[in-house]
Design a protein around this motif. Structure first.
Motif, PDB file in Angstrom:
ATOM      1  N   GLY A  92       0.775  -1.266  -0.026  1.00 15.57           N
ATOM      2  CA  GLY A  92       0.164  -0.200  -0.019  1.00 15.57           C
ATOM      3  C   GLY A  92       0.822   1.216  -0.066  1.00 15.57           C
ATOM      4  N   LEU A  93       0.323   2.611  -0.375  1.00 11.37           N
ATOM      5  CA  LEU A  93       0.863   3.662  -0.190  1.00 11.37           C
ATOM      6  C   LEU A  93       0.360   4.671   0.625  1.00 11.37           C
ATOM      7  N   VAL A  94       1.215   5.225   1.365  1.00 16.04           N
ATOM      8  CA  VAL A  94       0.871   6.457   2.194  1.00 16.04           C
ATOM      9  C   VAL A  94       1.319   7.652   1.430  1.00 16.04           C
ATOM     10  N   LEU A  95       0.394   8.438   1.159  1.00 22.01           N
ATOM     11  CA  LEU A  95       0.555   9.517   0.168  1.00 22.01           C
ATOM     12  C   LEU A  95       0.526  10.930   1.194  1.00 22.01           C
ATOM     13  N   LEU A  96       1.466  11.577   1.171  1.00 16.67           N
ATOM     14  CA  LEU A  96       2.047  12.864   1.954  1.00 16.67           C
ATOM     15  C   LEU A  96       1.856  14.004   1.019  1.00 16.67           C
ATOM     16  N   ILE A  97       0.871  14.946   1.191  1.00 18.45           N
ATOM     17  CA  ILE A  97       0.917  16.197   0.474  1.00 18.45           C
ATOM     18  C   ILE A  97       0.829  17.431   1.205  1.00 18.45           C
ATOM     19  N   ASN A  98       1.779  18.357   1.114  1.00 18.31           N
ATOM     20  CA  ASN A  98       2.155  19.499   1.773  1.00 18.31           C
ATOM     21  C   ASN A  98       1.159  20.732   1.373  1.00 18.31           C
ATOM     22  N   ASN A  99       0.424  21.166   2.323  1.00 19.42           N
ATOM     23  CA  ASN A  99      -0.932  21.950   2.021  1.00 19.42           C
ATOM     24  C   ASN A  99      -0.160  23.210   1.687  1.00 19.42           C
ATOM     25  N   ALA A 100       1.094  23.465   2.128  1.00 20.85           N
ATOM     26  CA  ALA A 100       1.604  25.026   1.921  1.00 20.85           C
ATOM     27  C   ALA A 100       2.051  25.145   0.333  1.00 20.85           C
ATOM     28  N   ASN A 101       2.000  24.046  -0.342  1.00 22.94           N
ATOM     29  CA  ASN A 101       2.491  24.358  -1.755  1.00 22.94           C
ATOM     30  C   ASN A 101       1.222  25.114  -2.523  1.00 22.94           C
ATOM     31  N   PRO A 102       1.625  25.537  -3.543  1.00 20.09           N
ATOM     32  CA  PRO A 102       0.821  26.529  -4.409  1.00 20.09           C
ATOM     33  C   PRO A 102      -0.437  25.867  -4.788  1.00 20.09           C
ATOM     34  N   ASP A 103      -0.438  24.390  -5.199  1.00 13.93           N
ATOM     35  CA  ASP A 103      -1.880  23.905  -5.775  1.00 13.93           C
ATOM     36  C   ASP A 103      -1.742  22.486  -5.220  1.00 13.93           C
ATOM     37  N   PRO A 104      -1.901  22.323  -3.715  1.00  8.34           N
ATOM     38  CA  PRO A 104      -1.824  20.971  -3.289  1.00  8.34           C
ATOM     39  C   PRO A 104      -3.115  20.108  -3.939  1.00  8.34           C
ATOM     40  N   LEU A 105      -4.074  20.373  -4.286  1.00  2.96           N
ATOM     41  CA  LEU A 105      -4.790  19.607  -5.062  1.00  2.96           C
ATOM     42  C   LEU A 105      -4.560  18.971  -6.265  1.00  2.96           C
ATOM     43  N   ALA A 106      -3.721  19.736  -6.912  1.00  5.06           N
ATOM     44  CA  ALA A 106      -2.988  19.173  -8.193  1.00  5.06           C
ATOM     45  C   ALA A 106      -2.266  18.253  -8.023  1.00  5.06           C
ATOM     46  N   ASP A 132      -0.891  23.867   9.495  1.00  5.12           N
ATOM     47  CA  ASP A 132      -0.569  24.924  10.308  1.00  5.12           C
ATOM     48  C   ASP A 132      -0.001  26.177   9.481  1.00  5.12           C
ATOM     49  N   ARG A 133       0.444  25.920   8.257  1.00  2.82           N
ATOM     50  CA  ARG A 133       0.954  27.047   7.518  1.00  2.82           C
ATOM     51  C   ARG A 133       0.034  27.727   6.597  1.00  2.82           C
ATOM     52  N   ALA A 134      -0.963  26.481   6.184  1.00  2.00           N
ATOM     53  CA  ALA A 134      -1.984  26.913   5.062  1.00  2.00           C
ATOM     54  C   ALA A 134      -2.844  25.924   5.528  1.00  2.00           C
ATOM     55  N   GLU A 135      -3.951  26.652   5.918  1.00  8.75           N
ATOM     56  CA  GLU A 135      -5.320  25.802   6.305  1.00  8.75           C
ATOM     57  C   GLU A 135      -6.309  25.477   5.148  1.00  8.75           C
ATOM     58  N   ALA A 136      -6.174  26.129   3.951  1.00  7.59           N
ATOM     59  CA  ALA A 136      -6.857  26.062   2.902  1.00  7.59           C
ATOM     60  C   ALA A 136      -6.096  25.318   1.659  1.00  7.59           C
ATOM     61  N   PRO A 137      -6.526  24.162   1.064  1.00  3.29           N
ATOM     62  CA  PRO A 137      -7.843  23.712   1.102  1.00  3.29           C
ATOM     63  C   PRO A 137      -7.908  22.976   2.394  1.00  3.29           C
ATOM     64  N   ASP A 138      -8.959  22.719   2.718  1.00  5.57           N
ATOM     65  CA  ASP A 138      -9.334  21.852   4.006  1.00  5.57           C
ATOM     66  C   ASP A 138      -9.439  20.455   3.711  1.00  5.57           C
ATOM     67  N   LEU A 139      -9.675  19.681   4.534  1.00  4.71           N
ATOM     68  CA  LEU A 139      -9.875  17.941   4.341  1.00  4.71           C
ATOM     69  C   LEU A 139     -10.984  17.892   3.369  1.00  4.71           C
ATOM     70  N   ASP A 140     -12.222  18.386   3.472  1.00  2.00           N
ATOM     71  CA  ASP A 140     -13.478  18.390   2.902  1.00  2.00           C
ATOM     72  C   ASP A 140     -12.965  18.630   1.297  1.00  2.00           C
TER      73      ASP A 140
END
Length: 186
Positions: A92-106, A132-140
């Motif tokens: 399996g894969l644990v995928l970590l995404i840095n929410n402080a990046n310019p476009d974390p959803l991309a 903690d550095r970028a609250e958006a986008p949220d988990l939803d």
């Protein structure tokens, strides 16, 4: 009796540069992790001084003698050939995404696409770091994007601090429960 090979499980940690893959493995590993850090020689140097160029490796010892091998991939796309190599034999894969990046959803979409063949045979769980550095986008927003990409049911998505053993263990547990919903807490 189970073979020695069957008693070892391999989980892959991947995701964006600076998302905390090396840190997460260090937080969870019961051995000093093996790391292949090198001085960042491209735009990564603007984010951090060193970067993983081959892999990170750690081991999580479970009750009963089982082991979970933790393999971290490089985050830079130029090292993506290592993603497939390291994924071989993974459960399996644990995928970590840095929410402080310019476009974390991309970023999320890109990594899910890169690992789609692996995920289709295994499972994925997602940890969003640096909220903690970028609250958006949220988990939803992550869950909505996963649904729009056709991930039904969507994988588990958590806000995590990669330095926290408890947070990283939660990601691994969620992945293991996805693989085998009959597991119980030990």
């Amino acid at each position: 009796m189970r073979s020695e090979r069957a008693r070892h499980n391999k989980i892959i940690f991947s995701g964006t540069v600076g998302a905390g893959k090396s840190t997460a493995i260090a937080a969870l590993s019961d051995i000093p992790p093996v790391a292949t850090e090198a001085v960042a020689s491209d735009e990564t140097g603007l984010i951090k001084k060193t970067t993983t160029v081959a892999m990170d490796y750690g081991v999580l010892n479970l009750p009963g003698g089982e082991k979970v091998m933790l393999y971290g991939t490089p985050g830079q796309e130029r090292f993506n050939f290592m993603w497939e190599i390291l994924s071989e034999g993974g459960i399996g894969l644990v995928l970590l995404i840095n929410n402080a990046n310019p476009d974390p959803l991309a970023d999320l979409q890109g990594y899910l696409h890169a690992f789609k063949d692996f995920i289709s045979k295994t499972a994925v769980t997602i940890g969003v770091t640096h909220m903690d550095r970028a609250e958006a986008p949220d988990l939803d927003a992550y869950r909505t994007r996963l649904a729009s990409l056709g991930h039904q049911p969507p994988p588990a998505v958590f806000r995590v601090d990669a330095r926290s053993r408890d947070d990283v263990a939660m990601l691994v547990k969620a992945l293991l429960y996805t693989l085998n919903p009959g597991l119980i807490d030990a």
